[in-house]
Enzyme design. Structure first.
Site, PDB file in Angstrom:
ATOM      1  N   ASP A 252     -27.321   1.291 -12.747  1.00 11.52           N
ATOM      2  CA  ASP A 252     -27.073   2.448 -13.602  1.00 11.52           C
ATOM      3  C   ASP A 252     -28.372   3.237 -13.710  1.00 11.52           C
ATOM      4  OD1 ASP A 252     -24.823   0.828 -13.977  1.00 11.52           O
ATOM      5  OD2 ASP A 252     -24.591   1.408 -16.081  1.00 11.52           O
TER       6      ASP A 252
ATOM      7  N   LYS B 250     -21.476   8.425 -15.511  1.00 14.46           N
ATOM      8  CA  LYS B 250     -21.515   7.755 -16.806  1.00 14.46           C
ATOM      9  C   LYS B 250     -22.032   8.726 -17.857  1.00 14.46           C
ATOM     10  CE  LYS B 250     -23.942   3.776 -18.914  1.00 14.46           C
ATOM     11  NZ  LYS B 250     -24.823   2.618 -18.620  1.00 14.46           N
TER      12      LYS B 250
ATOM     13  N   LYS C 280     -17.506   6.295 -16.536  1.00 16.48           N
ATOM     14  CA  LYS C 280     -17.879   5.289 -17.526  1.00 16.48           C
ATOM     15  C   LYS C 280     -18.396   5.973 -18.789  1.00 16.48           C
ATOM     16  CE  LYS C 280     -21.091   1.436 -18.346  1.00 16.48           C
ATOM     17  NZ  LYS C 280     -22.121   0.545 -17.754  1.00 16.48           N
TER      18      LYS C 280
END
Length: 325
Positions: free
Chosen positions: A162, A225, A261
């Protein structure tokens, strides 16, 4: 079609207009600013409307189990210890030790130096090990430091990375710089999958959220995300709506399915189900899969487990029945 969880896959070339758009800063700016503007009022009204939908009985039971399977159980604190990560990893494997029918979570997300600890517990289980990288959460570091951070995580056994975008560069209009950094991190992260954190709470407008979503997808993100969870507001329904519209439209343009996400602030089963309804209505049922939609959360899992137990037994468990993360 390149799915978001196809390990080690090489991106196929972007088609026509998208390939041309990524060739220079000027062309990338023209493309991103040529995207349709977001109707601010309309996005918030639609998100609010979808948030009022309710589901019952068997559909709710299915949604609770699906949401559990979508949770990236996360600990990203300076005080994290190997013991805490081992306990969190064990919980991801068996969220409810008293009920073997309860599904596992999707992943455990930790800092790079604790990846090996999570891998020791989760290796071969199907529960992924995710690691933040690129000077999380600020992203304020030289590129070679960010790439070293990424390689450290992957070499320790991370399945997923991430990364955070450089919001200062993005907000200054240096889109090619952000694009090239994502491309470089994607290369350093192979064969892990790349989630690109936009930090939407700092992007100021829904138009910027749409532009950042497209920029990340064009550069090779497997997931986009919302947030690090360290900045407020984090994940909101309107922001998630804009990102779901972006992945839907990107699929039409390229044939690629990119995951989404939301992370930060999603704490209850009710919140999770609102998001699942939105996923189905906006992006479509293909995204109702842990390979294409995740929740970045820590406290959410306990509420999902409490609601699941209530549906099975007719009563709520005590607040101390499940471990506190």
């Amino acid at each position: 079609m390149l799915g978001p969880m196809t390990a080690g896959a090489v991106l196929s070339p972007l088609p026509g207009e998208l390939s041309d758009a990524s060739g220079s800063d000027a062309s990338l700016r023209r493309f991103l600013h040529g995207l349709p503007g977001v109707d601010h009022v309309g996005a918030e009204a639609r998100a609010a409307s979808l948030g009022t939908r309710s589901i019952k009985t068997t559909a709710k039971a299915f949604a609770l189990d699906l949401a559990i399977r979508m949770v990236d159980l996360t600990t990203l604190e300076g005080a994290d210890t190997p013991g805490k990560v081992r306990a969190l990893s064990a919980k991801a494997l068996r969220p409810d030790p008293a009920d073997s029918s309860c599904p596992s979570a999707a992943a455990v997300c930790v800092y790079p130096d604790l990846v090996a600890t999570a891998r020791d517990v989760l290796g071969g289980s199907g529960v992924h090990v995710a690691s933040v990288a690129t000077a999380f959460p600020s992203g304020r570091a030289a590129r070679h430091v960010k790439l070293a951070d990424t390689r450290t995580a992957v070499e320790a056994g991370a399945d997923e990375v991430d990364m955070v975008i450089d919001r200062g560069a993005f907000l200054s209009g240096r889109y090619l710089e952000v694009f090239e950094e994502i491309v470089a991190v994607r290369e350093a992260a192979q064969p892990a999958h790349l989630k690109v954190i936009l930090e939407t709470g700092e992007l100021q407008t829904y138009d910027n959220v749409r532009r950042a979503s497209w920029l990340a997808m064009m550069a090779g993100a497997d997931f986009i995300k919302t947030s690090t969870g360290k900045v407020q507001p984090a994940a909101t329904l309107p922001v998630t709506l804009v990102m779901l519209e972006a992945v839907r439209d990107f699929r039409v343009a390229t044939g690629r399915i990119i995951g989404v996400k939301p992370a930060g602030g999603i704490r209850t089963a009710k919140d999770a189900i609102k998001h699942l309804v939105m996923v189905n209505e906006v992006a479509g049922p293909d995204w109702l899969d842990p390979d294409r939609f995740r929740f970045g959360a820590s406290s959410l899992l306990n509420d999902l487990l409490m609601q699941r137990t209530r549906m099975a037994t007719g009563r709520y468990s005590g607040p101390d029945y499940f471990t506190v993360d």
